[in-house]
Design a protein around this motif. Structure first.
Motif, mmCIF file in Angstrom:
data_model
loop_
_atom_site.group_PDB
_atom_site.id
_atom_site.type_symbol
_atom_site.label_atom_id
_atom_site.label_comp_id
_atom_site.label_asym_id
_atom_site.label_seq_id
_atom_site.Cartn_x
_atom_site.Cartn_y
_atom_site.Cartn_z
ATOM 1 N N ARG A 32 49.949 -56.324 31.680
ATOM 2 C CA ARG A 32 50.449 -56.046 31.350
ATOM 3 C C ARG A 32 50.783 -54.290 31.930
ATOM 4 O O ARG A 32 51.783 -54.468 32.192
ATOM 5 C CB ARG A 32 50.220 -55.255 29.835
ATOM 6 N N TYR B 252 56.487 -62.668 28.568
ATOM 7 C CA TYR B 252 57.901 -62.884 28.668
ATOM 8 C C TYR B 252 59.324 -61.847 27.796
ATOM 9 O O TYR B 252 59.676 -60.893 28.733
ATOM 10 C CB TYR B 252 59.173 -64.122 28.601
ATOM 11 N N TYR C 236 57.936 -54.779 37.199
ATOM 12 C CA TYR C 236 58.815 -55.304 36.908
ATOM 13 C C TYR C 236 60.123 -55.803 37.489
ATOM 14 O O TYR C 236 60.251 -56.850 36.555
ATOM 15 C CB TYR C 236 59.549 -54.055 34.869
ATOM 16 N N ARG D 125 60.842 -54.295 29.190
ATOM 17 C CA ARG D 125 60.556 -53.171 29.889
ATOM 18 C C ARG D 125 61.252 -53.084 30.965
ATOM 19 O O ARG D 125 61.978 -52.063 31.697
ATOM 20 C CB ARG D 125 59.222 -53.989 30.835
ATOM 21 N N ARG D 126 61.250 -54.431 31.380
ATOM 22 C CA ARG D 126 63.331 -54.245 32.519
ATOM 23 C C ARG D 126 64.183 -53.896 31.896
ATOM 24 O O ARG D 126 64.884 -53.115 32.645
ATOM 25 C CB ARG D 126 63.410 -55.708 32.810
ATOM 26 N N LEU E 197 58.025 -57.739 28.929
ATOM 27 C CA LEU E 197 58.283 -58.119 30.588
ATOM 28 C C LEU E 197 60.041 -58.165 30.023
ATOM 29 O O LEU E 197 60.286 -57.202 31.154
ATOM 30 C CB LEU E 197 58.008 -58.917 31.608
ATOM 31 N N MET F 132 52.996 -55.854 34.161
ATOM 32 C CA MET F 132 54.567 -56.073 33.920
ATOM 33 C C MET F 132 55.269 -54.802 34.051
ATOM 34 O O MET F 132 56.235 -54.693 34.340
ATOM 35 C CB MET F 132 54.308 -56.746 32.872
#
Length: 146
Positions: free
Chosen positions: A16, A56, A23, A62-63, A59, A19
């Motif tokens: 984590r 996924y 990211y 976060r993006r 991620l 990520m």
């Protein structure tokens, strides 16, 4: 918790953290699973059981969170998309809308005065996107079809 469960949790946290930190790099489940010292299938199951969403999904959230900050700063949608590691503007826009509830362009054009005067630690928690249950169900159906 047993010592083994604590050890597994520490390994999941490493993935984590990867990520959260990287990211914008191309990350896939096998890469994240290696960081957690697990097989990809086991990693995906344990991550979902522990954090309530797939690797996924985490991620991408976060993006999108990082993209929201860039858009508030006036960066173009295309530049924000590329800066957070997405390669398809269409997929980025669809996921952004799913998570944030509006298109990236609409989000960018909105006034964000309140966020600009907040301390960054407060702004980060107040602007963090929250996935709805319906988007998680839709994602699970999409992943099952793939």
């Amino acid at each position: 918790m047993t010592p083994q469960e604590l050890e597994n949790l520490a390994h999941l946290r490493r993935a984590r953290d990867l990520m959260d930190r990287d990211y914008a790099r191309p990350l896939d489940v096998p890469t994240m699973a290696r960081k957690a010292l697990m097989s990809p299938a086991h990693f995906s199951r344990r991550f979902r059981a522990t954090y309530g969403e797939t690797p996924y999904s985490y991620l991408m959230t976060r993006r999108i969170e990082r993209a929201m900050a860039l858009l508030r700063a006036g960066v173009s949608v295309t530049d924000a998309c590329m800066a957070v590691g997405c390669t398809s503007l269409g997929s980025f826009s669809s996921r952004f809308r799913e998570i944030a509830g509006e298109t990236p362009s609409a989000y960018r054009s909105r006034q964000h005065r309140a966020v600009k005067v907040m301390p960054s630690c407060v702004a980060k928690t107040q602007t963090r996107p929250v996935r709805s249950t319906s988007s998680r169900i839709g994602e699970a159906v999409g992943e099952a079809a793939a």
